[in-house]
Design an enzyme around this catalytic site. Structure first.
Site, short mmCIF file in Angstrom:
data_model
loop_
_atom_site.label_atom_id
_atom_site.label_comp_id
_atom_site.label_asym_id
_atom_site.label_seq_id
_atom_site.Cartn_x
_atom_site.Cartn_y
_atom_site.Cartn_z
N GLY A 145 49.13 40.55 71.68
CA GLY A 145 48.23 41.76 71.51
C GLY A 145 47.77 42.05 72.82
CB CYS B 252 52.53 37.91 74.50
SG CYS B 252 52.06 39.13 75.76
CE1 TYR B 253 43.96 38.12 74.09
CE2 TYR B 253 44.45 36.92 71.89
CZ TYR B 253 43.65 37.24 72.76
OH TYR B 253 42.35 37.22 72.77
CG ASP C 105 60.98 55.50 53.63
OD1 ASP C 105 61.85 54.71 53.73
OD2 ASP C 105 60.59 56.02 54.36
CG HIS D 61 56.78 40.46 73.92
ND1 HIS D 61 56.04 40.13 72.77
CD2 HIS D 61 56.23 40.33 74.70
CE1 HIS D 61 54.71 40.54 72.97
NE2 HIS D 61 54.92 40.89 74.30
CD GLU E 153 57.96 39.79 69.79
OE1 GLU E 153 56.95 40.00 69.95
OE2 GLU E 153 58.36 38.44 70.23
CE LYS F 102 63.56 55.18 57.02
NZ LYS F 102 63.09 56.10 55.71
#
Length: 533
Positions: free
Chosen positions: A53, A80-81, A246, A187, A189, A389
């Site tokens: 964050g 992280c945070y 979408d 991170h 991810e 997507k």
């Protein structure tokens, strides 16, 4: 309920955490860090991840850690945070770093036991104890509490010879000595982190023992059940069908759930691709047999946008007119319409507002997120709101949608209004529609359409001097934009062959009246966004 719960502290990467886990067919969901946990049984989840964050734990107003998370009998991973929150909770000291870490960094894995094996969180199939990771933080742990053990440190490869990571590196990862709690300053991810996905899977699959049972079909079944229960006997739904991937997937999903109680409306706002209404009629009405009403509202949109140049203002105006048109369309439906279906995706949301109430930073308002009026009389159904997507396309295949729809390149909700820099007019739209046709034709002819995330033209708010037929011209300039991406959150510009660029330039200048110059955009995201506005 099994799976991994992600608490969102506002990171721009939060959804990527859940995404990486879902890619391994493990269920994951996100809730805001400040959600009411009294009605949520944390023990029902296999594990909990605390996201990154933008805040600093050293600030008195910083988001805090709900102690009920720690009381639950489930493994926890802070990123992280979240890493810093856990360290602070157990008595660690955090201070602003003298040398902030942003971007690629190097870490060293420390030996954790007599067999010299790394902690199970960081265990991968490599003999090296060095890894490249992605950092994004300004605070560091200066005092590690005794309950936590360092399992990795960042280091500077150019540090003094003889220095070890333990002597000059900051804490990059820790593990609790007795509790199933871990923290990562980096991170995992993001794709830039080496073995990042494997690290997340070590936590979800091996530490939490989460089951790999989440598939496209299970998601479809779950969403149909949720939509059916949400709508119940409370009324009908009106679906905002744009013709893109979408909204098509959202429409088909809701159709499967409530059938004829869904009424699709396509609003021709005068800002779409050329002949888009005809294309939509063929695909969705004739082929897919959906109940679709086409509303010609071009005049209403152009009137509202007249003289407006600010990108945020344009987006919000489009959102407002969009809802006004829907109100009128809903009134003509011989049923009690209580719901509005939209194909909103996570990249739309994360750039507009925090998707689940967390403190993420607004990048730009998307017409179907930040542009919606506060007094919206419909209840929103947005089944794709936490998807990217490529995930939507995968689920669309499971729903039986034609590939001609699923593989259309993304098109912005506000249409060509955000590809026309400055004020919008029907004349400018006509120019850009012709440009758009040429770009798609040439990208397809080069065999690149499926390889490119988006390729399109942008009408610039400048006129340039040119010469045609020995005469001076003073006409508009067009920028061509082509990017590669997997989820729209990051993107690299495409190195189009010179022959393709040459053909694009020649055709646009020769065939589109009012254009005498073509340029190519070589900006990546970040720092730029994919669309220019």
């Amino acid at each position: 309920m099994s799976g991994i719960l992600v608490l969102d502290y506002g990171s721009q990467f939060t959804q990527l955490i859940s995404r990486r886990i879902r890619e391994a067919h493990i269920y994951s969901e996100i809730i805001p860090y400040n959600a009411d946990l009294s009605s949520l049984n944390i023990d029902q989840y296999d594990g909990v991840i605390l996201s990154g964050g933008p805040a600093s734990c050293t600030d008195s107003s910083a988001p805090q850690l709900d102690p009920r998370i720690l009381e639950a009998n489930t493994p926890i991973l802070g990123i992280c945070y979240g890493f810093q929150l856990l360290a602070q909770h157990f008595g660690g000291k955090l201070t602003p770093s003298a040398h902030r870490e942003y971007g690629r960094s190097q870490i060293q894995i420390t030996d954790q036991n007599s067999s010299s094996r790394p902690d199970p969180l960081l265990s991968v199939d490599t003999s090296s104890n060095e890894r490249t990771v992605w950092m994004s933080h300004g605070d560091s742990i200066t005092v590690l509490p005794p309950d936590l053990t360092v399992i990795a440190r960042s280091y500077n490869p150019r540090a003094d010879i003889g220095q070890t990571a333990a002597e000059h590196g900051s804490v990059a990862a820790f593990a609790h000595n007795t509790l199933p709690i871990w923290g990562l300053q980096f991170h995992p991810e993001v794709t830039h982190t080496e073995y990042g996905t494997q690290t997340l899977l070590n936590f979800a699959k091996h530490i939490c023992d989460a089951k790999q049972t989440w598939t496209a079909q299970s998601w479809i079944d779950s969403q149909i059940k949720t939509i059916r229960e949400t709508v119940g006997d409370r009324g009908h739904a009106i679906c905002a069908l744009s013709g893109g991937v979408d909204s098509a997937v959202a429409a088909m999903l809701v159709h499967r759930a409530i059938g004829e109680k869904q009424h699709c409306v396509f609003v021709d706002n005068g800002l779409m691709r050329k002949n888009e209404a005809d294309t939509l009629r063929q695909v969705f009405i004739d082929d897919m047999k959906l109940n679709v009403t086409i509303v010609d509202a071009a005049d209403a949109f152009h009137t509202a946008l007249s003289g407006v140049s600010d990108p945020e203002a344009k987006r919000k105006i489009i959102g407002k007119v969009f809802i006004d048109v829907f109100d009128k369309a809903a009134e003509k439906i011989d049923a009690d319409v209580a719901f509005l279906v939209q194909g909103t995706l996570y990249p739309d949301v994360i750039e507009s507002v925090s998707p689940l109430g967390g403190p993420s930073v607004t990048i730009k308002s998307h017409h179907n997120v930040g542009g919606l009026p506060k007094d919206l009389k419909f209840e929103l159904i947005e089944p794709l709101r936490q998807l990217f997507k490529d995930e939507v396309r995968n689920f669309g295949l499971g729903l039986g949608l034609p590939k001609s729809v699923l593989w259309r390149q993304p098109f912005p909700g506000p249409g060509l209004a955000v590809r026309i820099l400055g004020d919008v007019s029907p004349e400018k739209v006509a120019i850009l529609q012709d440009v758009d046709v040429i770009v798609e034709q040439e990208i397809r002819a080069a065999g690149l359409y499926r390889d490119i995330w988006q390729a399109f033209g942008v009408l610039l708010p400048v006129r340039t001097v040119g010469v045609m037929g020995d005469a001076r011209t003073y006409e508009s300039a067009v920028a061509i934009r082509a990017v590669e991406s997997t989820d729209g959150m990051t993107a690299n510009w495409v190195h189009l062959p010179y022959s393709v660029l040459e053909t694009l330039s020649a055709r646009i200048i020769n065939e589109v009246t009012g254009v005498n110059r073509v340029v190519y955009d070589i900006s990546s995201k970040p720092p730029a966004t994919i669309e220019w506005e």
